[in-house]
Design an enzyme around this catalytic site. Sequence first.
Site, short mmCIF file in Angstrom:
data_model
loop_
_atom_site.label_atom_id
_atom_site.label_comp_id
_atom_site.label_asym_id
_atom_site.label_seq_id
_atom_site.Cartn_x
_atom_site.Cartn_y
_atom_site.Cartn_z
N GLY A 1 0.69 -1.28 -0.02
CA GLY A 1 0.19 0.02 0.04
C GLY A 1 0.87 1.32 -0.05
N GLY B 1 3.06 -3.63 -4.20
CA GLY B 1 2.68 -3.83 -5.74
C GLY B 1 2.84 -2.45 -6.33
N ARG B 2 2.21 -1.57 -6.07
CA ARG B 2 2.20 -0.23 -6.67
C ARG B 2 3.54 0.17 -6.81
NH1 ARG B 2 -1.94 2.94 -7.58
NH2 ARG B 2 -2.93 1.90 -6.00
N ARG C 1 -8.39 3.85 -14.67
CA ARG C 1 -8.06 4.49 -13.36
C ARG C 1 -8.86 5.71 -13.14
NH1 ARG C 1 -3.80 5.28 -10.89
NH2 ARG C 1 -4.61 4.78 -8.92
N TYR D 1 -11.74 5.93 -10.43
CA TYR D 1 -11.78 6.93 -9.42
C TYR D 1 -10.74 8.01 -9.34
CZ TYR D 1 -8.69 2.40 -8.93
OH TYR D 1 -8.11 1.21 -9.08
N CYS E 1 -16.79 4.76 -26.62
CA CYS E 1 -18.03 5.20 -26.75
C CYS E 1 -18.65 5.51 -25.48
CB CYS E 1 -18.78 4.31 -27.54
SG CYS E 1 -18.48 4.56 -29.25
N GLU E 2 -17.89 6.34 -24.69
CA GLU E 2 -18.33 6.70 -23.09
C GLU E 2 -17.83 7.97 -22.89
OE1 GLU E 2 -19.62 4.65 -20.81
OE2 GLU E 2 -19.80 2.76 -21.81
N TYR F 1 -1.32 -1.11 -12.22
CA TYR F 1 -2.82 -1.17 -12.35
C TYR F 1 -3.36 -0.61 -13.65
CZ TYR F 1 -2.37 -2.36 -7.50
OH TYR F 1 -1.85 -3.23 -6.27
C1 PLP Z 1 -3.26 -4.84 -3.62
C2 PLP Z 1 -2.56 -5.88 -2.53
C3 PLP Z 1 -1.31 -5.29 -2.14
C4 PLP Z 1 -0.58 -4.28 -2.81
O1 PLP Z 1 -0.83 -3.22 -2.72
P1 PLP Z 1 0.01 -1.86 -3.32
O2 PLP Z 1 -0.96 -0.70 -3.03
O3 PLP Z 1 -0.19 -2.05 -4.99
O4 PLP Z 1 1.14 -1.89 -2.67
C5 PLP Z 1 -0.67 -5.95 -1.12
N1 PLP Z 1 -1.49 -7.05 -0.18
C6 PLP Z 1 -2.69 -7.33 -0.79
C7 PLP Z 1 -3.47 -8.27 0.25
C8 PLP Z 1 -3.42 -6.63 -1.64
O5 PLP Z 1 -4.71 -6.93 -1.93
#
Ligand code: PLP
Length: 432
Positions: free
Chosen positions: A249, A293-294, A331, A335, A362-363, A391
């Site tokens: 996150g 992830g991100r 995205r 949001y 077409c949106e 993402y």
């Molecule tokens: C999506 C997710 C992540 C990664 O989140 P990022 O914001 O991309 O770092 C990690 N753990 C779980 C369980 C997730 O669902």
Amino acid sequence: MMISDCFAINDQGHLTIGGCDTVALAKEFGTPLYVMDEDKIRRNCRMYQDSIQQYYQGRGLVLYASKAFNCKEMCRIVNEEGLGLDVVSGGELYTALQAGFPAGRIHFHGNNKTREELSMALDAQVGHFIVDNLRELELLDALAKEKGQVADISLRIKPGIDAHTHEAVMTGQIDSKFGFALETGEALEAVRFAAQFQHVNLKGLHNHIGSQIFDIAPFLQAARVMLNFIAQIKKEVGIVIEELNLGGGFGIKYVDQDRPVPYGDYMKEISLAVVETCKELSLEVPYIYMEPGRSIVGEAGLTLYEVGGVKEIPGVRTYVSIDGGMTDNPRYALYQSDYTVMVANKANEPADQVVTVAGKCCESGDLIQEHTPIQSVEAGDLLTVLCTGAYNFSMASNYNRIPRPAVVMVKNGIPRVVVRRETYEDLIRNDQ
Ligand SMILES: *Cc1c(COP(=O)(O)O)cnc(C)c1O
């Protein structure tokens, strides 16, 4: 200064990524095009892994949350860097296995894993299951029993932290589809329940408090809540929880105003909080997992588009139409995410125009960014959206039967296709 250190501007005033001229990339591979800088991705992987070495004496593992960007080549890179991998579906698992990713380092997430997915994962000897609910616990135990296995599991816990308010406040957070709630006693109940099963081995607890978070405080608070719960389990149930997954996150920089905390600082503070809290509670420091992830891939990518029509509506706004849109980047439509856009072939010119970038679907809501500053832009220009590494490709669709763009990975100034562009034939492949 560029948003990300893998972007620069060359002598011709063209934007570059990982040393490659974006204008040349668009010419060679066509548009729309996703481009990722491999070295940047690898640096990010190492930064997280190094912090596990530094703060936990190596007693931990970074898991890349593959939902951010998943393809075989990405799985290979993550494997080479020695990280583990999070998957949340049979499809993500299949991709990882096809790429030769070691199943033992795969962690299987998701709030509704199907019987087929659980069975597939057990057959593949996936290393760890993050169990979301009691039905899954029963199902996994039964399937593991049938197959003569014992599955290592963690329980997903809702620690009651709302990461998206400015202050880290304890909130209900019971209203989430993921995991077991702490404050209702549901989580403790689940621990007792799990302990009775013979074919699951409760090793750890997991929490993930949100995404694109810029504050350290909610992470620290979540870690403390989880460790207190581990101490409570030890005392009241007599089970030692050996592993703690702190989730992902971490926020990245999409626009100039974004102020992400350097990840090294996150890791340092979280690690110190974990070690300190363990001392207070007389607990052994658990084996730690982190799940970025991100922040592994987001700033390592951009998307290239060719500009078509530019529609100036006097007194209203100027629409710049591109040859992609919500199909390759949903995205903003989903949001209202911020992005930095540029004219890649005029990257050294001032961004003195304000436009709305529209896709070709077409949106009316098919927008990439509204009222955003950009260089003077006209038909035929190469428009780029920066920091689309996370993402975007993974959320792409075929709406309006638009083929998905190719993904090009750049390394040492040399580009290669890692996901080929979809063809019209691909679009009708499953049509009868
Ligand atoms: C999506 C997710 C992540 C990664 O989140 P990022 O914001 O991309 O770092 C990690 N753990 C779980 C369980 C997730 O669902």
